[in-house]
Design a protein around this motif. Structure first.
Motif, PDB file in Angstrom:
ATOM      1  N   VAL A 233     -76.638 -42.061  51.992  1.00  0.00           N
ATOM      2  CA  VAL A 233     -78.050 -42.360  52.227  1.00  0.00           C
ATOM      3  C   VAL A 233     -78.402 -41.832  53.613  1.00  0.00           C
ATOM      4  O   VAL A 233     -78.017 -42.424  54.627  1.00  0.00           O
ATOM      5  N   PRO A 234     -79.106 -40.694  53.717  1.00  0.00           N
ATOM      6  CA  PRO A 234     -79.419 -40.101  55.023  1.00  0.00           C
ATOM      7  C   PRO A 234     -80.120 -41.102  55.940  1.00  0.00           C
ATOM      8  O   PRO A 234     -81.102 -41.733  55.549  1.00  0.00           O
ATOM      9  N   THR A 235     -79.577 -41.260  57.142  1.00  0.00           N
ATOM     10  CA  THR A 235     -80.114 -42.220  58.106  1.00  0.00           C
ATOM     11  C   THR A 235     -80.071 -41.609  59.497  1.00  0.00           C
ATOM     12  O   THR A 235     -79.029 -41.106  59.917  1.00  0.00           O
ATOM     13  N   HIS A 236     -81.180 -41.646  60.196  1.00  0.00           N
ATOM     14  CA  HIS A 236     -81.244 -41.097  61.543  1.00  0.00           C
ATOM     15  C   HIS A 236     -80.629 -42.065  62.560  1.00  0.00           C
ATOM     16  O   HIS A 236     -80.397 -43.236  62.264  1.00  0.00           O
ATOM     17  N   LEU A 237     -80.405 -41.539  63.769  1.00  0.00           N
ATOM     18  CA  LEU A 237     -79.845 -42.343  64.841  1.00  0.00           C
ATOM     19  C   LEU A 237     -80.872 -42.702  65.911  1.00  0.00           C
ATOM     20  O   LEU A 237     -80.538 -43.369  66.882  1.00  0.00           O
ATOM     21  N   SER A 238     -82.093 -42.236  65.750  1.00  0.00           N
ATOM     22  CA  SER A 238     -83.127 -42.534  66.731  1.00  0.00           C
ATOM     23  C   SER A 238     -83.643 -43.954  66.514  1.00  0.00           C
ATOM     24  O   SER A 238     -83.867 -44.379  65.381  1.00  0.00           O
ATOM     25  N   PRO A 239     -83.845 -44.710  67.582  1.00  0.00           N
ATOM     26  CA  PRO A 239     -84.222 -46.129  67.471  1.00  0.00           C
ATOM     27  C   PRO A 239     -85.492 -46.374  66.664  1.00  0.00           C
ATOM     28  O   PRO A 239     -85.596 -47.378  65.970  1.00  0.00           O
TER      29      PRO A 239
END
Length: 346
Positions: A233-239
């Protein structure tokens, strides 16, 4: 004609060559090609190699100019650079970066070096690494994360010895790496989730970066062996994105899974918050495993089960290998064994 340089008024002075990037622009090739040509690498065809070497002689640029400068004049500064090619909104204040940077600062200070930090977006500066090492401001460089810049780092490694990278090691690579065995870490995470009763796993993270890709590959291998399913499941690391993406995923598809392997503790922390908001019990309804074992992992409610990569030992390894490379030694990579830390989320 100028009395100082002998050029006529209005006449352009010859372009001064200071870095590999400057020479690459004149030659019409990449900085990596210049680096390999000056090093005499056979992967560059003879005609191109001879042309680049001739241009270097014409402009007074010696093949080992940067390295010899570093040997003659030390700055006492080590450059630390964070390339964000896969997630441009990620911040240096990310808990993982801050933990590693803290340990690096301690190690470098102990060895008598200062630290110069840069965060770069590679798509805005193709020569981000060449420009830094050719600046004359640093003695060597530590790159934190390969991101999607593996080939760029490989190119620079061909002609620049004092560089060590935090990242994932793969067979045959040329740059020196310090990092955990990410594939094994992925296996340990999946094994723990499945042993805890989960059979339908989700991997939260971007599988493009090499470290995350290796973690997902290891989890896939174990899932297949043990009869479980796993989906990325693509997930970003930006808050500002992570929480929203996880909330959307859980609201739409949370019922399809009973175990989550978060590609990093940072993602796992956001996931735990969103699960609690939705009233999904952990580990009763959803098992959760992170990766990193950041200091705060033991303080979440419930405490996070995770895969430890020894960040302190990694920082020590990065500095040790870099200093040995500054002395001219061609060091091997350091791959550290990950460890399953069982707490309460799985």
């Amino acid at each position: 004609m100028s009395e100082k340089d002998g050029t006529k008024a209005g006449e352009d002075a010859p372009q001064r060559i200071r870095t590999l990037t400057d020479l690459a622009q004149i030659a019409g090739v990449s900085a990596g090609t210049v680096s390999r040509a000056l090093a005499g690498k056979s992967v560059i065809n003879a005609k191109t190699r001879e042309r680049i070497q001739a241009l270097a002689r014409e402009h007074g640029f010696q093949p080992n100019q940067m390295a010899s400068k570093l040997r003659r004049q030390k700055t006492g500064v080590v450059g630390v650079i964070i390339p964000l090619g896969h997630d441009k909104q990620q911040q240096v204040s990310d808990s993982f970066f801050m933990t590693l940077l803290g340990h690096l600062a301690d190690e470098l200070t102990d060895k008598g070096y200062d630290l110069m930090l840069r965060r770069v977006i590679p798509e805005r500066d193709e020569d981000w690494l060449d420009r830094f090492i050719g600046s004359g401001m640093i003695d060597g460089v530590i790159v934190i994360g390969q991101s999607n810049q593996f080939e760029r780092i490989e190119d620079v490694a061909d002609g620049y010895l004092p560089m060590v990278v935090w990242g994932n090691h793969q067979e045959g690579q040329r740059h020196c790496v310090v990092g955990a065995d990410n594939r094994l870490g992925g296996k340990l995470a999946a094994e723990r989730l499945i042993a805890s009763g989960a059979t339908k796993l989700a991997f939260l993270g971007d599988t493009a970066p090499f470290e995350f890709a290796a973690r997902f590959a290891g989890a896939c291998e174990v899932s297949k062996q043990l009869g479980a399913t796993i989906e990325a499941v693509p997930t970003h690391l930006s808050p500002d994105q992570t929480g929203k993406e996880i909330a959307g995923f859980l609201a739409k598809r949370g019922a399809d899974f009973d175990g989550i392997f978060a590609a990093s503790d940072t993602i796992a922390f956001s996931c735990l918050r969103e699960l609690q908001k939705l009233g999904i019990e952990v580990p009763g309804q959803m098992k959760l495993v992170g990766f990193d074992d950041l200091p705060i992992a033991a303080q979440t409610l419930p405490p996070l089960t995770t895969i430890r990569q020894d960040i302190s030992a990694g920082a020590h390894g990065l500095v040790d290998l870099l200093l040995r490379r500054l002395d001219g030694e061609e060091t091997e990579s350091l791959v550290m064994p990950p460890k399953l830390i069982i707490r309460a989320t799985a």
